[in-house]
Scaffold this motif. Structure first.
Motif, short mmCIF file in Angstrom:
data_model
loop_
_atom_site.label_atom_id
_atom_site.label_comp_id
_atom_site.label_asym_id
_atom_site.label_seq_id
_atom_site.Cartn_x
_atom_site.Cartn_y
_atom_site.Cartn_z
N THR A 159 41.16 7.72 25.27
CA THR A 159 42.35 7.13 25.88
C THR A 159 43.56 7.96 25.47
O THR A 159 43.79 8.19 24.28
CB THR A 159 42.57 5.67 25.43
N VAL A 160 44.31 8.43 26.46
CA VAL A 160 45.53 9.18 26.22
C VAL A 160 46.69 8.38 26.79
O VAL A 160 46.72 8.07 27.98
CB VAL A 160 45.49 10.57 26.87
N HIS A 162 50.34 8.84 27.61
CA HIS A 162 51.13 10.05 27.82
C HIS A 162 52.55 9.71 28.26
O HIS A 162 52.78 9.41 29.44
CB HIS A 162 50.45 10.92 28.88
N SER A 217 46.15 19.05 30.75
CA SER A 217 46.20 18.03 29.71
C SER A 217 44.82 17.50 29.34
O SER A 217 44.41 17.57 28.19
CB SER A 217 47.11 16.88 30.14
N ILE A 218 44.09 16.98 30.32
CA ILE A 218 42.77 16.41 30.02
C ILE A 218 41.81 17.48 29.52
O ILE A 218 40.81 17.17 28.86
CB ILE A 218 42.22 15.67 31.27
N ASP A 221 40.72 17.07 26.04
CA ASP A 221 39.65 16.10 25.80
C ASP A 221 38.30 16.66 26.23
O ASP A 221 37.28 16.40 25.58
CB ASP A 221 39.98 14.80 26.54
N SER A 252 48.07 8.02 36.91
CA SER A 252 47.10 7.91 35.83
C SER A 252 45.73 8.29 36.37
O SER A 252 45.49 8.25 37.57
CB SER A 252 47.10 6.49 35.25
N ILE A 267 37.03 8.76 30.17
CA ILE A 267 38.35 9.31 29.84
C ILE A 267 39.38 8.55 30.66
O ILE A 267 39.28 8.47 31.89
CB ILE A 267 38.44 10.81 30.16
N TRP A 269 43.43 8.70 31.14
CA TRP A 269 44.69 9.41 30.89
C TRP A 269 45.78 8.63 31.60
O TRP A 269 45.84 8.60 32.83
CB TRP A 269 44.58 10.83 31.43
N ASN A 271 49.56 7.85 32.49
CA ASN A 271 50.90 8.41 32.60
C ASN A 271 51.91 7.27 32.44
O ASN A 271 52.12 6.48 33.36
CB ASN A 271 51.06 9.09 33.97
N TYR A 278 53.58 9.45 22.14
CA TYR A 278 52.28 9.96 22.58
C TYR A 278 51.19 9.46 21.63
O TYR A 278 51.38 9.40 20.40
CB TYR A 278 52.32 11.49 22.55
N GLU A 280 46.72 9.65 21.38
CA GLU A 280 45.43 10.04 21.94
C GLU A 280 44.34 9.57 20.99
O GLU A 280 44.36 9.87 19.80
CB GLU A 280 45.36 11.56 22.10
#
Length: 381
Positions: A159-160, A162, A217-218, A221, A252, A267, A269, A271, A278, A280
């Motif tokens: 889980t990010v 961001h 970005s991803i 990961d 997202s 995953i 991500w 937004n 931030y 992660e």
């Protein structure tokens, strides 16, 4: 290859946020290993300012990164320009100069194939996935090996959270963007990136946006998945959704599928422009417990990464925490120095970077299958 232990002369191309907040300060901190002798950026004022700050001679300050790389006179290059790094990395490798390349390595597999041809037998290119060099990640890999390795993993959850760029960078007090970039230079770079995106995934706007989130970005990961378990074997579910009806352009993203050993990965991500910080989280679940990594903002040097190991003991729960403030970007620089001077292979070179591009294109292709978006270029094949 230079002598082991030697201080190497390095040229830095691209003087934006990551160079200002991370790379240049750390190169200065590690003056025992590096000497910054050349800088390149489209903005003459930015090159002059940072050249003065870091002691780079005026004749080694360039407004054309390509010209800097062609001229040479240094032992290694760090590429932190925006967009694809395929062309600049190829220029450096043709000159026999090893490269530390910020992600994305490239936009297309064709660019990566060209870099493979230029790399030769000796390791000569490292992709900048600094999280792979975080001591907490190293400790998680060690604990996973004690458990029996990747085959013991039942599931991986990422889980990010961001936030917007301004929120992440408020602490840095960066100056406004320079106003002296030559007219048309930005347009030419955007046009070049657009052609590469066409070649990678085609012209659908949603597919192009998803691909850029993946490779910019991803990809961090994906690099951690690759380190712990190997790359995803399948991409089964892909979804994107806006933060709000009139919210930011970037949605997202959610991706899930199967790993090569039969385990599952997911995953998410998110937004979140106004999120306070931030965050992660990467969690490896196994039959007896879990290994959870929590990363801070990548721009905060020496902020702690936390690893929490949870397992069962005597019928109850045991939790052990490992916290590291050793800077992952700095560890990456040390590893890059070892690559340049001793031929030590990087955790991610051209082949591994190409694997992450291939996975990202697989995600885009699945997105097209599920949504009806017209996918073109390499991803369609």
């Amino acid at each position: 290859m230079t002598e082991p232990g030697k201080r190497i002369r390095i040229a830095v191309a691209g003087l934006g946020v990551v160079a200002r907040t991370v790379h240049l300060p750390l190169l200065q901190r590690r003056a025992d290993l590096f000497e910054v002798i050349a800088l390149g950026d489209l903005s003459a004022s930015r090159v002059a300012e940072l050249g003065h700050r870091y002691g780079v001679e005026p004749e080694r300050r360039y407004t054309d990164a390509s010209a800097m790389l062609v001229e040479g006179g240094y032992d290694a290059a760090l590429l932190a320009t925006s967009g694809s790094h395929g062309e600049l990395a190829a220029l450096a490798l043709r000159s026999g100069v090893p490269v530390l390349c910020e992600k994305p390595l490239a936009y297309t597999l064709a660019e990566a194939a060209r870099l493979t041809e230029l790399s030769g037998a000796t390791p000569s290119l490292m992709v900048g996935y600094m999280k792979q060099y975080d001591p907490a990640v190293t400790e998680a890999a060690r604990l996973l090996d004690e458990l029996g390795g990747a085959e013991r993993i039942h599931a991986v959850e990422v889980t990010v959270l961001h936030p917007g760029g301004e929120g992440q960078l408020a602490f840095a007090n960066l100056p406004p963007a320079p106003g002296d970039v030559p007219p048309g230079a930005g347009d030419r770079l955007r046009a070049a990136d657009s052609r590469l995106l066409d070649a990678a995934v085609g012209g659908d706007p949603a597919a192009r946006t998803l691909y850029q989130i993946l490779i910019n970005s991803i990809s961090h990961d994906l690099s951690l998945l690759r380190l712990f378990t190997g790359p995803p074997a399948t991409v089964e579910h892909v979804a994107t959704w806006p933060v709000a009806p009139n919210g930011p352009v970037e949605p997202s993203v959610e991706v899930s599928g199967r790993l090569s050993g039969g385990a599952r990965y997911g995953i998410r991500w998110l937004n979140l422009p106004d999120y306070p910080a931030y965050r992660e989280t990467v969690t490896l679940h196994h039959a007896r417990g879990s290994l959870e990594l929590v990363f801070p903002s990548p721009y905060l040097l020496n902020a702690p990464t936390t690893l929490t190991a949870v397992d069962s003991q005597h019928g109850g729960e045991r939790r052990a925490a490992f916290r590291s403030v050793t800077e992952a970007f700095e560890q990456q620089l040390v590893a890059f120095h070892a690559m340049v001077t001793a031929g030590a292979p990087p955790l991610t070179g051209v082949a591994e970077g190409a694997t992450d591009l291939r996975t990202s294109q697989q995600v885009v292709r699945r997105f097209g299958e599920l949504t009806g978006a017209a996918i073109g270029g390499e991803a369609a094949r």
